[in-house]
Scaffold this active site. Sequence first.
Site, PDB file in Angstrom:
ATOM      1  N   TYR A 191      -9.522  14.636  -5.780  1.00  0.00           N
ATOM      2  CA  TYR A 191      -8.632  14.130  -6.846  1.00  0.00           C
ATOM      3  C   TYR A 191      -7.839  15.275  -7.484  1.00  0.00           C
ATOM      4  O   TYR A 191      -6.612  15.190  -7.630  1.00  0.00           O
ATOM      5  CB  TYR A 191      -9.471  13.408  -7.905  1.00  0.00           C
ATOM      6  CG  TYR A 191      -8.669  12.755  -9.011  1.00  0.00           C
ATOM      7  CD1 TYR A 191      -8.103  11.498  -8.829  1.00  0.00           C
ATOM      8  CD2 TYR A 191      -8.474  13.388 -10.232  1.00  0.00           C
ATOM      9  CE1 TYR A 191      -7.377  10.888  -9.843  1.00  0.00           C
ATOM     10  CE2 TYR A 191      -7.754  12.794 -11.248  1.00  0.00           C
ATOM     11  CZ  TYR A 191      -7.206  11.538 -11.056  1.00  0.00           C
ATOM     12  OH  TYR A 191      -6.480  10.936 -12.063  1.00  0.00           O
ATOM     13  N   ASN A 238       2.863   5.683  -9.820  1.00  0.00           N
ATOM     14  CA  ASN A 238       1.653   5.694 -10.655  1.00  0.00           C
ATOM     15  C   ASN A 238       0.357   5.448  -9.889  1.00  0.00           C
ATOM     16  O   ASN A 238      -0.721   5.837 -10.333  1.00  0.00           O
ATOM     17  CB  ASN A 238       1.821   4.614 -11.743  1.00  0.00           C
ATOM     18  CG  ASN A 238       0.519   4.309 -12.447  1.00  0.00           C
ATOM     19  OD1 ASN A 238       0.072   5.075 -13.304  1.00  0.00           O
ATOM     20  ND2 ASN A 238      -0.114   3.192 -12.091  1.00  0.00           N
ATOM     21  N   LYS A 281      -3.709  15.959  -7.529  1.00  0.00           N
ATOM     22  CA  LYS A 281      -2.886  16.093  -8.738  1.00  0.00           C
ATOM     23  C   LYS A 281      -2.232  17.481  -8.797  1.00  0.00           C
ATOM     24  O   LYS A 281      -1.096  17.616  -9.251  1.00  0.00           O
ATOM     25  CB  LYS A 281      -3.728  15.818  -9.985  1.00  0.00           C
ATOM     26  CG  LYS A 281      -4.272  14.381 -10.056  1.00  0.00           C
ATOM     27  CD  LYS A 281      -3.167  13.334 -10.067  1.00  0.00           C
ATOM     28  CE  LYS A 281      -3.723  11.924 -10.222  1.00  0.00           C
ATOM     29  NZ  LYS A 281      -2.691  10.881 -10.268  1.00  0.00           N
ATOM     30  N   ASP A 315       0.881  -1.164   0.000  1.00  0.00           N
ATOM     31  CA  ASP A 315       0.000   0.000   0.000  1.00  0.00           C
ATOM     32  C   ASP A 315       0.922   1.219   0.000  1.00  0.00           C
ATOM     33  O   ASP A 315       1.665   1.444   0.965  1.00  0.00           O
ATOM     34  CB  ASP A 315      -0.867  -0.042   1.265  1.00  0.00           C
ATOM     35  CG  ASP A 315      -1.743   1.197   1.418  1.00  0.00           C
ATOM     36  OD1 ASP A 315      -1.542   2.173   0.674  1.00  0.00           O
ATOM     37  OD2 ASP A 315      -2.624   1.181   2.305  1.00  0.00           O
ATOM     38  N   VAL A 316       0.892   2.000  -1.076  1.00  0.00           N
ATOM     39  CA  VAL A 316       1.857   3.103  -1.193  1.00  0.00           C
ATOM     40  C   VAL A 316       1.605   4.220  -0.176  1.00  0.00           C
ATOM     41  O   VAL A 316       2.469   5.084   0.008  1.00  0.00           O
ATOM     42  CB  VAL A 316       1.891   3.704  -2.616  1.00  0.00           C
ATOM     43  CG1 VAL A 316       2.367   2.694  -3.624  1.00  0.00           C
ATOM     44  CG2 VAL A 316       0.544   4.313  -3.005  1.00  0.00           C
TER      45      VAL A 316
HETATM   46  P1  NAD Z   1      -6.378   1.950 -12.425  1.00  0.00           P
HETATM   47  O1  NAD Z   1      -7.465   1.971 -11.433  1.00  0.00           O
HETATM   48  O2  NAD Z   1      -6.372   0.868 -13.452  1.00  0.00           O
HETATM   49  O3  NAD Z   1      -4.954   1.944 -11.733  1.00  0.00           O
HETATM   50  C1  NAD Z   1      -4.689   2.461 -10.483  1.00  0.00           C
HETATM   51  C2  NAD Z   1      -3.786   1.502  -9.778  1.00  0.00           C
HETATM   52  O4  NAD Z   1      -3.393   2.041  -8.524  1.00  0.00           O
HETATM   53  C3  NAD Z   1      -4.478   0.163  -9.515  1.00  0.00           C
HETATM   54  O5  NAD Z   1      -3.646  -0.878  -9.969  1.00  0.00           O
HETATM   55  C4  NAD Z   1      -4.632   0.143  -8.009  1.00  0.00           C
HETATM   56  O6  NAD Z   1      -4.531  -1.155  -7.455  1.00  0.00           O
HETATM   57  C5  NAD Z   1      -3.451   0.993  -7.586  1.00  0.00           C
HETATM   58  N1  NAD Z   1      -3.618   1.502  -6.234  1.00  0.00           N
HETATM   59  C6  NAD Z   1      -4.693   2.136  -5.700  1.00  0.00           C
HETATM   60  N2  NAD Z   1      -4.480   2.404  -4.405  1.00  0.00           N
HETATM   61  C7  NAD Z   1      -3.243   1.927  -4.117  1.00  0.00           C
HETATM   62  C8  NAD Z   1      -2.447   1.890  -2.938  1.00  0.00           C
HETATM   63  N3  NAD Z   1      -2.891   2.425  -1.784  1.00  0.00           N
HETATM   64  N4  NAD Z   1      -1.221   1.302  -3.006  1.00  0.00           N
HETATM   65  C9  NAD Z   1      -0.774   0.774  -4.160  1.00  0.00           C
HETATM   66  N5  NAD Z   1      -1.465   0.787  -5.298  1.00  0.00           N
HETATM   67  C10 NAD Z   1      -2.690   1.357  -5.270  1.00  0.00           C
HETATM   68  O7  NAD Z   1      -6.432   3.378 -13.129  1.00  0.00           O
HETATM   69  P2  NAD Z   1      -5.378   4.076 -14.118  1.00  0.00           P
HETATM   70  O8  NAD Z   1      -6.169   4.916 -15.017  1.00  0.00           O
HETATM   71  O9  NAD Z   1      -4.426   3.110 -14.693  1.00  0.00           O
HETATM   72  O10 NAD Z   1      -4.619   5.058 -13.099  1.00  0.00           O
HETATM   73  C11 NAD Z   1      -3.215   5.070 -12.941  1.00  0.00           C
HETATM   74  C12 NAD Z   1      -2.758   6.477 -12.641  1.00  0.00           C
HETATM   75  O11 NAD Z   1      -3.030   7.311 -13.773  1.00  0.00           O
HETATM   76  C13 NAD Z   1      -3.482   7.131 -11.452  1.00  0.00           C
HETATM   77  O12 NAD Z   1      -2.554   7.906 -10.704  1.00  0.00           O
HETATM   78  C14 NAD Z   1      -4.495   8.036 -12.125  1.00  0.00           C
HETATM   79  O13 NAD Z   1      -4.840   9.139 -11.326  1.00  0.00           O
HETATM   80  C15 NAD Z   1      -3.702   8.467 -13.360  1.00  0.00           C
HETATM   81  N6  NAD Z   1      -4.509   8.995 -14.438  1.00  0.00           N
HETATM   82  C16 NAD Z   1      -5.366   8.193 -15.161  1.00  0.00           C
HETATM   83  C17 NAD Z   1      -6.102   8.753 -16.194  1.00  0.00           C
HETATM   84  C18 NAD Z   1      -7.034   7.942 -17.048  1.00  0.00           C
HETATM   85  O14 NAD Z   1      -7.713   8.523 -17.909  1.00  0.00           O
HETATM   86  N7  NAD Z   1      -7.110   6.638 -16.912  1.00  0.00           N
HETATM   87  C19 NAD Z   1      -5.984  10.104 -16.496  1.00  0.00           C
HETATM   88  C20 NAD Z   1      -5.114  10.887 -15.740  1.00  0.00           C
HETATM   89  C21 NAD Z   1      -4.386  10.325 -14.722  1.00  0.00           C
END
Ligand code: NAD
Length: 266
Positions: free
Chosen positions: A164, A92, A168, A65-66
Amino acid sequence: MHKPLQGQIALVTGASSGIGEGVAQALADAGARVAINYHSHAEPAEQLAAKIVAQGGDAFAVGADVADEAQVDAMFDAVIRRYGTVDIVVANSGLQQDAAFRTMTLDQWHRVIDTNLTGQFLTARRAVHEFERRGPRAVSKALGKIVCMSSVHEVIPWAGHVNYAASKGGIQMMMKSLAQEVAPQRIRVNSIAPGAIRTPINKDAWDSPKALDKLLTLIPYGRVGEVEDIGRVAVWLASDDSDYVVGTTLFVDGGMTLYPGFADNG
Ligand code: NAD
């Protein structure tokens, strides 16, 4: 095939799905050995590691858990035990807990800030410690590279998602201030700010034709992003090809931050 990250070791947090998974695969394709962090479900991370190994690469899954300092330390310890050190850290992990501001609970606020912002702080801090502990390596010009996963919402306000967007926005100044602080040690810190990327986090925004049409009005380039779009940029930011890129946010968003509402407005 040119492998710009050959001989390097990478850690990607939240890499069992979505963007993290795409980034881990791209770093592996570029020659890096990859530690795949997952939060609660080991199986998808282990499957990704097995796939990378089957492709001739090297990877393993590591839980943490980060938002938990001791677990972040244990995660880095596991990577160092396995691979000796780490050269590239992609912070990430992230989540959303959406609510109208009036009804947003303190728990929803904390969960998002703790994971998205504090999680990146803990991950980046331990990365800096490790880069400085082991000193320079011939595999890269930089002592180490940190890539923070931000979002277009580091600059675009987002009603209904105040926690959120605040996380960011915080990443933006954490990344820049940290980059300024550690650049003299030749540690490069940068961010990627994705727009709308097709992953589980935003499934509601793209998985029906109606939702997709609405989403596309925000994207001048006319398509939703794929995790490979982010993976390619992560490889570049982690490689010596970007050696003079320090403290920058790269927006990978099909033009979402170009205020598309103004395209035909006067
Ligand atoms: P996702 O839900 O597939 O991935 C998020 C990951 O973070 C998951 O694997 C989850 O298990 C992990 N996670 C959550 N809480 C955690 C914790 N406490 N410890 C360790 N891991 C944890 O969604 P995604 O879209 O792949 O998101 C990845 C990153 O990209 C995030 O930071 C998100 O804010 C960012 N992001 C995504 C988008 C998009 O359009 N998908 C846009 C902008 C930013």
